[in-house]
Design a protein around this motif. Sequence first.
Motif, PDB file in Angstrom:
ATOM      1  N   PHE A 175      -7.174  -7.197  -2.677  1.00 21.04           N
ATOM      2  CA  PHE A 175      -6.905  -7.821  -1.385  1.00 21.04           C
ATOM      3  C   PHE A 175      -6.772  -6.816  -0.248  1.00 21.04           C
ATOM      4  O   PHE A 175      -6.466  -7.195   0.881  1.00 21.04           O
ATOM      5  N   LEU A 176      -7.004  -5.534  -0.544  1.00 15.70           N
ATOM      6  CA  LEU A 176      -6.766  -4.481   0.436  1.00 15.70           C
ATOM      7  C   LEU A 176      -8.060  -3.854   0.926  1.00 15.70           C
ATOM      8  O   LEU A 176      -9.082  -3.883   0.237  1.00 15.70           O
ATOM      9  N   SER A 177      -7.988  -3.245   2.100  1.00 15.93           N
ATOM     10  CA  SER A 177      -9.121  -2.480   2.633  1.00 15.93           C
ATOM     11  C   SER A 177      -9.252  -1.186   1.832  1.00 15.93           C
ATOM     12  O   SER A 177      -8.331  -0.803   1.087  1.00 15.93           O
ATOM     13  N   ASP A 178     -10.359  -0.488   2.012  1.00 13.02           N
ATOM     14  CA  ASP A 178     -10.556   0.786   1.316  1.00 13.02           C
ATOM     15  C   ASP A 178      -9.442   1.778   1.645  1.00 13.02           C
ATOM     16  O   ASP A 178      -8.944   2.479   0.761  1.00 13.02           O
ATOM     17  N   GLU A 179      -9.053   1.826   2.901  1.00 11.64           N
ATOM     18  CA  GLU A 179      -7.989   2.741   3.323  1.00 11.64           C
ATOM     19  C   GLU A 179      -6.659   2.372   2.666  1.00 11.64           C
ATOM     20  O   GLU A 179      -5.910   3.246   2.208  1.00 11.64           O
ATOM     21  N   GLU A 180      -6.356   1.078   2.591  1.00 11.22           N
ATOM     22  CA  GLU A 180      -5.116   0.631   1.966  1.00 11.22           C
ATOM     23  C   GLU A 180      -5.131   0.887   0.457  1.00 11.22           C
ATOM     24  O   GLU A 180      -4.110   1.266  -0.125  1.00 11.22           O
ATOM     25  N   VAL A 181      -6.286   0.713  -0.178  1.00  5.19           N
ATOM     26  CA  VAL A 181      -6.411   0.996  -1.609  1.00  5.19           C
ATOM     27  C   VAL A 181      -6.153   2.471  -1.875  1.00  5.19           C
ATOM     28  O   VAL A 181      -5.462   2.836  -2.836  1.00  5.19           O
ATOM     29  N   GLU A 182      -6.679   3.325  -1.004  1.00  2.74           N
ATOM     30  CA  GLU A 182      -6.457   4.765  -1.143  1.00  2.74           C
ATOM     31  C   GLU A 182      -4.960   5.094  -1.043  1.00  2.74           C
ATOM     32  O   GLU A 182      -4.429   5.877  -1.828  1.00  2.74           O
ATOM     33  N   TRP A 183      -4.280   4.478  -0.067  1.00  3.72           N
ATOM     34  CA  TRP A 183      -2.837   4.691   0.087  1.00  3.72           C
ATOM     35  C   TRP A 183      -2.087   4.206  -1.149  1.00  3.72           C
ATOM     36  O   TRP A 183      -1.218   4.907  -1.674  1.00  3.72           O
ATOM     37  N   LEU A 184      -2.418   2.998  -1.621  1.00  3.61           N
ATOM     38  CA  LEU A 184      -1.739   2.440  -2.778  1.00  3.61           C
ATOM     39  C   LEU A 184      -1.950   3.288  -4.027  1.00  3.61           C
ATOM     40  O   LEU A 184      -1.023   3.519  -4.802  1.00  3.61           O
ATOM     41  N   ALA A 185      -3.157   3.792  -4.204  1.00  7.68           N
ATOM     42  CA  ALA A 185      -3.444   4.661  -5.358  1.00  7.68           C
ATOM     43  C   ALA A 185      -2.584   5.918  -5.320  1.00  7.68           C
ATOM     44  O   ALA A 185      -2.061   6.357  -6.359  1.00  7.68           O
ATOM     45  N   GLU A 186      -2.404   6.484  -4.147  1.00  5.58           N
ATOM     46  CA  GLU A 186      -1.591   7.693  -4.013  1.00  5.58           C
ATOM     47  C   GLU A 186      -0.114   7.398  -4.263  1.00  5.58           C
ATOM     48  O   GLU A 186       0.577   8.154  -4.951  1.00  5.58           O
TER      49      GLU A 186
END
Length: 115
Positions: free
Chosen positions: A99-110
Amino acid sequence: MHEGPQVINPTPTPVAMEPGMITSIEPGIYRPGKHGVRIENLVNTIKDVTNEFNEFYAFECLTIAPISTQIVKKELLEQHQIDWLNDYNTMVFEKLSPFLSDEEVEWLAEESKSI
């Protein structure tokens, strides 16, 4: 956990945990004059195991938010605690990332990377 009528604390209560009851789990530590931290999750009581001893329940997380591993001192944890944290953050990532944008997915992964 302090909501009722069911509670999990040293105070006796006549109300048993039942499937479908929503409960908060709020572990925390407070250092007077210094700092404090608390993690709050809402959980649903679900049936888990039935055996010759009885029916047993578990908790299903309803609050889906990562627990940042960047501030965790791994050397202070036991392996089962590390496994729980990693499994929890994996579940959070799998449920939220679609449900997240690419940028948000990157943040969540970190934020939720394994320790």
